[in-house]
Design a protein around this motif. Sequence first.
Motif, PDB file in Angstrom:
ATOM      1  N   PRO A  56       0.828  -1.214   0.000  1.00 10.52           N
ATOM      2  CA  PRO A  56       0.000   0.000   0.000  1.00 10.52           C
ATOM      3  C   PRO A  56       0.856   1.255   0.000  1.00 10.52           C
ATOM      4  O   PRO A  56       2.045   1.221   0.342  1.00 10.52           O
ATOM      5  CB  PRO A  56      -0.817  -0.134   1.297  1.00 10.52           C
ATOM      6  CG  PRO A  56       0.019  -1.001   2.178  1.00 10.52           C
ATOM      7  CD  PRO A  56       0.723  -1.956   1.271  1.00 10.52           C
TER       8      PRO A  56
ATOM      9  N   LEU B 278     -12.716   7.564  -7.626  1.00 12.05           N
ATOM     10  CA  LEU B 278     -12.542   6.909  -6.332  1.00 12.05           C
ATOM     11  C   LEU B 278     -11.993   5.497  -6.497  1.00 12.05           C
ATOM     12  O   LEU B 278     -11.186   5.037  -5.679  1.00 12.05           O
ATOM     13  CB  LEU B 278     -13.873   6.876  -5.573  1.00 12.05           C
ATOM     14  CG  LEU B 278     -14.419   8.241  -5.129  1.00 12.05           C
ATOM     15  CD1 LEU B 278     -15.739   8.066  -4.387  1.00 12.05           C
ATOM     16  CD2 LEU B 278     -13.416   8.979  -4.260  1.00 12.05           C
ATOM     17  N   GLY B 279     -12.411   4.798  -7.552  1.00 13.27           N
ATOM     18  CA  GLY B 279     -11.887   3.454  -7.801  1.00 13.27           C
ATOM     19  C   GLY B 279     -10.401   3.472  -8.093  1.00 13.27           C
ATOM     20  O   GLY B 279      -9.633   2.660  -7.552  1.00 13.27           O
TER      21      GLY B 279
ATOM     22  N   LEU C 155      -8.347   5.846  -7.197  1.00 14.09           N
ATOM     23  CA  LEU C 155      -7.674   6.274  -5.970  1.00 14.09           C
ATOM     24  C   LEU C 155      -7.541   5.102  -5.003  1.00 14.09           C
ATOM     25  O   LEU C 155      -6.488   4.929  -4.371  1.00 14.09           O
ATOM     26  CB  LEU C 155      -8.462   7.414  -5.322  1.00 14.09           C
ATOM     27  CG  LEU C 155      -7.920   7.942  -3.991  1.00 14.09           C
ATOM     28  CD1 LEU C 155      -6.487   8.445  -4.148  1.00 14.09           C
ATOM     29  CD2 LEU C 155      -8.818   9.038  -3.436  1.00 14.09           C
ATOM     30  N   HIS C 156      -8.579   4.289  -4.894  1.00 13.31           N
ATOM     31  CA  HIS C 156      -8.502   3.108  -4.023  1.00 13.31           C
ATOM     32  C   HIS C 156      -7.399   2.163  -4.483  1.00 13.31           C
ATOM     33  O   HIS C 156      -6.628   1.645  -3.666  1.00 13.31           O
ATOM     34  CB  HIS C 156      -9.843   2.382  -4.021  1.00 13.31           C
ATOM     35  CG  HIS C 156      -9.797   1.040  -3.350  1.00 13.31           C
ATOM     36  ND1 HIS C 156      -9.691   0.888  -1.978  1.00 13.31           N
ATOM     37  CD2 HIS C 156      -9.801  -0.222  -3.868  1.00 13.31           C
ATOM     38  CE1 HIS C 156      -9.649  -0.398  -1.679  1.00 13.31           C
ATOM     39  NE2 HIS C 156      -9.713  -1.092  -2.803  1.00 13.31           N
ATOM     40  N   MET C 157      -7.291   1.931  -5.779  1.00 17.31           N
ATOM     41  CA  MET C 157      -6.231   1.078  -6.308  1.00 17.31           C
ATOM     42  C   MET C 157      -4.856   1.644  -5.973  1.00 17.31           C
ATOM     43  O   MET C 157      -3.950   0.904  -5.572  1.00 17.31           O
ATOM     44  CB  MET C 157      -6.385   0.931  -7.827  1.00 17.31           C
ATOM     45  CG  MET C 157      -7.567   0.093  -8.269  1.00 17.31           C
ATOM     46  SD  MET C 157      -7.764   0.141 -10.069  1.00 17.31           S
ATOM     47  CE  MET C 157      -6.127  -0.347 -10.616  1.00 17.31           C
TER      48      MET C 157
ATOM     49  N   LEU D 108      -4.046   3.655  -3.526  1.00 11.09           N
ATOM     50  CA  LEU D 108      -3.792   3.571  -2.096  1.00 11.09           C
ATOM     51  C   LEU D 108      -3.473   2.141  -1.675  1.00 11.09           C
ATOM     52  O   LEU D 108      -2.680   1.916  -0.755  1.00 11.09           O
ATOM     53  CB  LEU D 108      -4.996   4.082  -1.310  1.00 11.09           C
ATOM     54  CG  LEU D 108      -5.304   5.580  -1.421  1.00 11.09           C
ATOM     55  CD1 LEU D 108      -6.631   5.898  -0.744  1.00 11.09           C
ATOM     56  CD2 LEU D 108      -4.188   6.411  -0.812  1.00 11.09           C
ATOM     57  N   SER D 109      -4.069   1.169  -2.350  1.00 15.76           N
ATOM     58  CA  SER D 109      -3.888  -0.237  -1.990  1.00 15.76           C
ATOM     59  C   SER D 109      -2.563  -0.794  -2.484  1.00 15.76           C
ATOM     60  O   SER D 109      -1.925  -1.596  -1.791  1.00 15.76           O
ATOM     61  CB  SER D 109      -5.042  -1.078  -2.548  1.00 15.76           C
ATOM     62  OG  SER D 109      -6.283  -0.628  -2.068  1.00 15.76           O
TER      63      SER D 109
ATOM     64  N   SER E 209      -0.192   0.787  -8.789  1.00 13.67           N
ATOM     65  CA  SER E 209      -1.370   1.353  -9.456  1.00 13.67           C
ATOM     66  C   SER E 209      -1.350   2.875  -9.477  1.00 13.67           C
ATOM     67  O   SER E 209      -2.285   3.483 -10.005  1.00 13.67           O
ATOM     68  CB  SER E 209      -2.645   0.863  -8.759  1.00 13.67           C
ATOM     69  OG  SER E 209      -2.765  -0.542  -8.829  1.00 13.67           O
TER      70      SER E 209
ATOM     71  N   PHE F 287      -3.609   5.832 -11.750  1.00 13.02           N
ATOM     72  CA  PHE F 287      -4.270   7.009 -11.171  1.00 13.02           C
ATOM     73  C   PHE F 287      -3.763   8.278 -11.850  1.00 13.02           C
ATOM     74  O   PHE F 287      -4.545   9.159 -12.231  1.00 13.02           O
ATOM     75  CB  PHE F 287      -3.988   7.044  -9.667  1.00 13.02           C
ATOM     76  CG  PHE F 287      -4.427   8.299  -8.971  1.00 13.02           C
ATOM     77  CD1 PHE F 287      -5.723   8.441  -8.519  1.00 13.02           C
ATOM     78  CD2 PHE F 287      -3.527   9.352  -8.774  1.00 13.02           C
ATOM     79  CE1 PHE F 287      -6.131   9.618  -7.880  1.00 13.02           C
ATOM     80  CE2 PHE F 287      -3.929  10.513  -8.140  1.00 13.02           C
ATOM     81  CZ  PHE F 287      -5.229  10.647  -7.690  1.00 13.02           C
TER      82      PHE F 287
END
Length: 478
Positions: A258, A294-295, A297-299, A301-302, A306, A310
């Motif tokens: 992450p 948001l999807g 951004l989630h990728m 952050l994870s 990725s 972004f």
Amino acid sequence: MSAVHSTSAVGQRGWLLPLWIGAGVYLFQFVGGNDLLQDSDIFWQIEVGRWIIDHHAVPYSDIYSFTKPGAPWISSSWLSQLLYAASDAQAGWAGVVALSALAIAATFALFAQFLQRYVEPALATLLVMAAYVLSIHHLLARPHILAMPVMVAWFAGLISAADARRAPSLWLLPLLALWANLHGGFGLGLVLLGGVALEAVWSATPARRVALGLRWMLFGFGAVAACCCTPYGYETLLASRRILDLGQVLAILSEWAPADFSRFGAFEASVLGLLGFALYRGLTLSPPRILLVLGLLHMALSHVRSIEAFALLVPLIVARPWSAQLGGAPQAVAVPSRRGLALAAVGALTLFAASLVAAPYLRFALVADQVPKAAVAVLQQRGAERVFNAYEFGGYLVAAGVKPFIDGRAELYGEKFVVAHHRAVAMRDPDLLPRLLDDYRIDATLLAPSSPAVKLLDRLPEWQRVYSDAVAVVHARR
């Protein structure tokens, strides 16, 4: 910049800005080519490509390790591996660097080509620079680099169709098929397709929503079929999924870790800047576009790998709303003429050829701490056949003709095996390493000097240190 600043100039010379950006990125990446050679996985990627060229076929089972011989394995990046192997055969590391730099340059040229429809050239250039800085940590000579321009072109085609309230062009389907042969990350393309299709239907007039939704749905079926246009057919979809099912392995490998916000960096600055700008200027997006942002951004952050998705895709999502709400009407960017395309192609080929001529003077080399050349020579002299190796040395062992215990193909070895290897090397379980060495009848080990397992092997009576340097330590069974 002055040549493409005015709106009229953008219409007439819309190919100039992407061309100059692409040329600048290519030169920067090629001159600093050693930065692309920071991951030893490229060794086994090239070896797989050589096997494909020699056998005129793609692999269906493991032929390199001694721990998983004959186990089912398919290469979801077979075309990239073939291209890297051909480049290496023609020009060595210079060919690998040139091919990678060309893909990176094409990525940012396409990125700029799309952005200049909606923002001024100066701002488009700044956004390119920001995306480049965010992506630079993952710009490595590996298959995902060759798929990056395809990702940008695919998403730009989708979002352009949604903005025009129409179904995407069928010419995008061969592009997705190319992505599926270049890299296993093509699954992201299908996910993006679903989000953009929702945006197209959401933004359409009520009278057109059903018809437009059906056209996007049919395109979606075609996209799934395009992903199966590989030597492996539908198994390509399954192989891509297996990588995401590795569980704890994703927490072990650094590129799947992450995002780290313990220190302020470019990624945190970009997220805070985007949020602050939206709050200050009142930039609003439709619910489907918000889900896409948001999807992504989630990728990011994870998994740090990725972050480049972004950086490259979020600006494409917000470009049209940005222009409509804050910057006026979209720019009138003409489709490049045949003469413009020809000049751009000639310039790109000339730059590529010139870089290969200059390559012998630049001396490209893979990062030294992942190339245990002297240590492997000792292993070969001793006739070691079952070597317990550090994860980062697996690629070099494959290239040297030594069967590794483990290498970068985590989906082949599986979650349980990779986690056990990691715990043994890191001494999370002191009894695990001796057990693995006995169970797999290991006759030598090849580990990094900083590895905790090295200290244990120094103390075990049945093992002796036979070689060490700044890169690797070799222990042999007495």
